[in-house]
Design a protein around this motif. Sequence first.
Motif, PDB file in Angstrom:
ATOM      1  N   UNK A   1     -17.987  -6.063 -57.560  1.00 28.91           N
ATOM      2  CA  UNK A   1     -16.627  -6.167 -58.242  1.00 28.91           C
ATOM      3  C   UNK A   1     -16.989  -6.280 -59.934  1.00 28.91           C
ATOM      4  N   UNK A   2     -16.346  -5.366 -60.816  1.00 23.32           N
ATOM      5  CA  UNK A   2     -16.222  -5.430 -62.094  1.00 23.32           C
ATOM      6  C   UNK A   2     -14.850  -5.510 -62.618  1.00 23.32           C
ATOM      7  N   UNK A   3     -14.657  -6.194 -63.575  1.00 20.46           N
ATOM      8  CA  UNK A   3     -13.090  -6.390 -64.151  1.00 20.46           C
ATOM      9  C   UNK A   3     -13.325  -6.080 -65.797  1.00 20.46           C
ATOM     10  N   UNK A   4     -12.251  -5.290 -66.017  1.00 19.38           N
ATOM     11  CA  UNK A   4     -12.034  -5.489 -67.734  1.00 19.38           C
ATOM     12  C   UNK A   4     -10.664  -5.909 -67.922  1.00 19.38           C
ATOM     13  N   UNK A   5     -10.230  -7.033 -68.439  1.00 16.54           N
ATOM     14  CA  UNK A   5      -9.121  -7.774 -68.683  1.00 16.54           C
ATOM     15  C   UNK A   5      -8.937  -8.050 -70.017  1.00 16.54           C
ATOM     16  N   UNK A   6      -7.803  -8.255 -70.530  1.00 13.61           N
ATOM     17  CA  UNK A   6      -7.403  -8.740 -72.010  1.00 13.61           C
ATOM     18  C   UNK A   6      -7.151 -10.343 -71.799  1.00 13.61           C
ATOM     19  N   UNK A   7      -7.092 -10.890 -70.580  1.00 16.07           N
ATOM     20  CA  UNK A   7      -6.542 -12.269 -70.511  1.00 16.07           C
ATOM     21  C   UNK A   7      -7.698 -13.027 -70.278  1.00 16.07           C
ATOM     22  N   UNK A   8      -8.360 -13.898 -70.788  1.00 21.82           N
ATOM     23  CA  UNK A   8      -9.481 -14.865 -70.390  1.00 21.82           C
ATOM     24  C   UNK A   8      -8.997 -15.663 -69.148  1.00 21.82           C
ATOM     25  N   UNK A   9      -7.749 -16.036 -69.201  1.00 27.52           N
ATOM     26  CA  UNK A   9      -7.533 -17.111 -67.958  1.00 27.52           C
ATOM     27  C   UNK A   9      -7.622 -16.298 -66.679  1.00 27.52           C
ATOM     28  N   UNK A  10      -7.316 -15.172 -66.707  1.00 27.82           N
ATOM     29  CA  UNK A  10      -7.316 -14.264 -65.409  1.00 27.82           C
ATOM     30  C   UNK A  10      -8.827 -14.182 -65.031  1.00 27.82           C
ATOM     31  N   UNK A  11      -9.656 -13.644 -66.104  1.00 27.75           N
ATOM     32  CA  UNK A  11     -11.017 -13.501 -65.921  1.00 27.75           C
ATOM     33  C   UNK A  11     -11.640 -14.748 -65.273  1.00 27.75           C
ATOM     34  N   UNK A  12     -11.335 -15.857 -65.669  1.00 22.15           N
ATOM     35  CA  UNK A  12     -11.725 -17.128 -65.498  1.00 22.15           C
ATOM     36  C   UNK A  12     -11.602 -17.569 -63.691  1.00 22.15           C
ATOM     37  N   UNK A  13     -10.723 -17.007 -63.172  1.00 21.85           N
ATOM     38  CA  UNK A  13     -10.500 -17.284 -61.769  1.00 21.85           C
ATOM     39  C   UNK A  13     -10.731 -16.203 -60.866  1.00 21.85           C
ATOM     40  N   UNK A  14     -11.406 -14.927 -61.563  1.00 21.88           N
ATOM     41  CA  UNK A  14     -11.900 -13.774 -60.536  1.00 21.88           C
ATOM     42  C   UNK A  14     -13.062 -14.443 -59.572  1.00 21.88           C
ATOM     43  N   UNK A  15     -12.711 -14.218 -58.574  1.00 18.68           N
ATOM     44  CA  UNK A  15     -13.463 -14.871 -57.477  1.00 18.68           C
ATOM     45  C   UNK A  15     -15.199 -14.429 -57.229  1.00 18.68           C
ATOM     46  N   UNK A  16     -14.942 -13.118 -57.517  1.00 17.49           N
ATOM     47  CA  UNK A  16     -16.462 -12.606 -57.361  1.00 17.49           C
ATOM     48  C   UNK A  16     -16.805 -11.743 -58.650  1.00 17.49           C
ATOM     49  N   UNK A  17     -17.939 -11.262 -58.811  1.00 17.41           N
ATOM     50  CA  UNK A  17     -18.367 -10.031 -59.496  1.00 17.41           C
ATOM     51  C   UNK A  17     -18.582 -10.675 -61.048  1.00 17.41           C
ATOM     52  N   UNK A  18     -18.188  -9.654 -61.849  1.00 17.93           N
ATOM     53  CA  UNK A  18     -18.439  -9.873 -63.373  1.00 17.93           C
ATOM     54  C   UNK A  18     -17.332  -9.369 -64.073  1.00 17.93           C
ATOM     55  N   UNK A  19     -16.489 -10.525 -64.768  1.00 18.20           N
ATOM     56  CA  UNK A  19     -15.458  -9.942 -65.715  1.00 18.20           C
ATOM     57  C   UNK A  19     -15.852  -9.828 -67.195  1.00 18.20           C
ATOM     58  N   UNK A  20     -15.241  -8.784 -67.844  1.00 19.08           N
ATOM     59  CA  UNK A  20     -15.649  -8.619 -69.194  1.00 19.08           C
ATOM     60  C   UNK A  20     -13.923  -8.597 -69.981  1.00 19.08           C
ATOM     61  N   UNK A  21     -13.883  -9.656 -71.074  1.00 16.81           N
ATOM     62  CA  UNK A  21     -12.626 -10.054 -71.668  1.00 16.81           C
ATOM     63  C   UNK A  21     -12.420  -9.022 -72.728  1.00 16.81           C
ATOM     64  N   UNK A  22     -11.491  -8.243 -73.152  1.00 12.54           N
ATOM     65  CA  UNK A  22     -11.292  -7.541 -74.242  1.00 12.54           C
ATOM     66  C   UNK A  22     -10.219  -6.708 -74.223  1.00 12.54           C
ATOM     67  N   UNK A  23      -9.883  -6.053 -75.215  1.00 12.31           N
ATOM     68  CA  UNK A  23      -8.759  -4.965 -75.131  1.00 12.31           C
ATOM     69  C   UNK A  23      -9.365  -3.654 -74.060  1.00 12.31           C
ATOM     70  N   UNK A  24      -8.433  -3.509 -73.231  1.00 17.31           N
ATOM     71  CA  UNK A  24      -8.642  -2.463 -72.263  1.00 17.31           C
ATOM     72  C   UNK A  24      -8.931  -0.879 -72.810  1.00 17.31           C
ATOM     73  N   UNK A  25      -8.307  -0.799 -73.997  1.00 18.10           N
ATOM     74  CA  UNK A  25      -8.516   0.866 -74.397  1.00 18.10           C
ATOM     75  C   UNK A  25      -9.957   0.808 -75.144  1.00 18.10           C
TER      76      UNK A  25
END
Length: 537
Positions: A306-330
């Motif tokens: 699982x990978x995630x690209x999200x503009x909200x660090x709070x959402x990224x912080x609770x992602x239960x698995x994988x790797x989250x990247x924080x920043x502007x989606x476009x």
Amino acid sequence: MTGSDKQGEGSSPSTRATVRDVVIELVRELGMTSIFANPGSTELPMFRDFPADFRYVLGLQEAAVVGMADGYAQATGNAALVNLHSAAGVGNAMGNIFTAFKNQTPLVITAGQQARSILPFDPFLSAAQAVELPKPYVKWAIEPARAQDVPRALERAYHIAMQEPRGPVFVSIPVDDWDQPAESHERATVSNSVRPDPQALAKLGAALDASRTPALVVGAGVDRAGAWKEVVQLAERHNARVFVAPMSARCSFPEDHRLFAGFLPAMREKIVSLLDGHDVIFVLGAPAFSYHVEGTGPHVPPGAALYQLIDDPNVAAWTPAGAAVVGNVRLGVLDLLARAAPGARPLPEPRPKPPRAEPSPVMSVAFALQTLAELRDPNDVVVEEAPSSRPVMQRYLPFTKSSTFFTMASGGLGYGMPAAVGVALALPNSRVIGLIGDGSSMYSIQAIYSAVQMRLPITFVILNNQRYAALQEFAPVFGFASDDPVQGTDLPGLDFVSLAQGMGCKGLRVTDAAELAEKLKEALEAGEPRLVEVVVA
């Protein structure tokens, strides 16, 4: 006196610029000249000598005011200015403030406060803890320490509202601040988008390139960031199936596209089942994942990354698995597209088309929405708040263009009808359809009045099944037997045509499937507010 009348230092007290003068000029520069409000005594000085280039958008209740501002801000992409009446008005508006927070809608919310000189005496219509009242569903809240600090507080509020993740902010302003002297200040320029970390994106890109069966899961953040075209390019580059994230409040991928795979429900086990067979799951602009009921087991299929690209660090912080990247989606997707193209993959199986809905003595929701889909132009904007009908809408009313669908991310009712007004106000050359359930409509039906007064081209389509159907259908999840009634969920006796006519809007009721297309077409082409009540099973 407007901002253009303000005098420099050394002017006499009678001609020196006031807080109101400086705020008016600031708001003008920030592009927030439409003010969404319901008037109250502690706000009246804000609107004295109201500038000719400003627009006061009247809502008949504070929830409707915030809903209209939310739709307007989402459609324009700029923060909208809201004015509420002290603690009582903020309280009335809290449901839609919560929705704006979940929608990540930039709103600058102001509220009147009693005069500073009498605040120690707990006066009538004061807010004892004004800053605490809207929390935690605003990004920032302040009551400035001095009248002279009001303009700078509003400018700061604007920048915070516009910074990703966007959202509402709150400024409490005592009634006697507006006429106090103030000095103008130079407005700052702030960049509101952050580019994702290149190294983290490189790992994500490498995983996508090496994947055999990738899947994309898109959410409202894609459309919010203006990344629709880029995400389509990314999906086509990887021949990846594209799902819509649970409870997504905007359309972020063309639903007639060859790679579109459908909608994920807000249930863990069903999400895992639908994503099974994909070795890389890339979530863009959405949580991974939003759940509505308790579930068990893994959050992604076994063996999937699982990978995630999200503009909200709070959402990224609770992602239960994988790797989250924080920043502007476009910006993140543009960087992924800049990589060398991967090897070719076969096209996945297409999503099966639903069977045609046929007319019946009492219309099905599927037939009603199929008919609407055949009549609407792809550029028409639909603002929806019909929770029980949403799964049917997702099969029979596809959206194929960016920024043509809005709903509430919060699950709270009372957003859809006023939001449709705000969207129509922001997009004067577009037709807007408010697709609303009968129960939902009664939370903010005052929005019809605002639509009529501004002669907006909105068609309110009320799906009337005479019940809170979503609750009745959800009851078995909580142990209700099939024959066990759910208290308080039947809604007999509502006459939406009469309600609309009472606010100056023409309306009609359709019970015959053979008449639906003609009546909807007439309403859509009227160029003015119309209400069509459709009786459905």
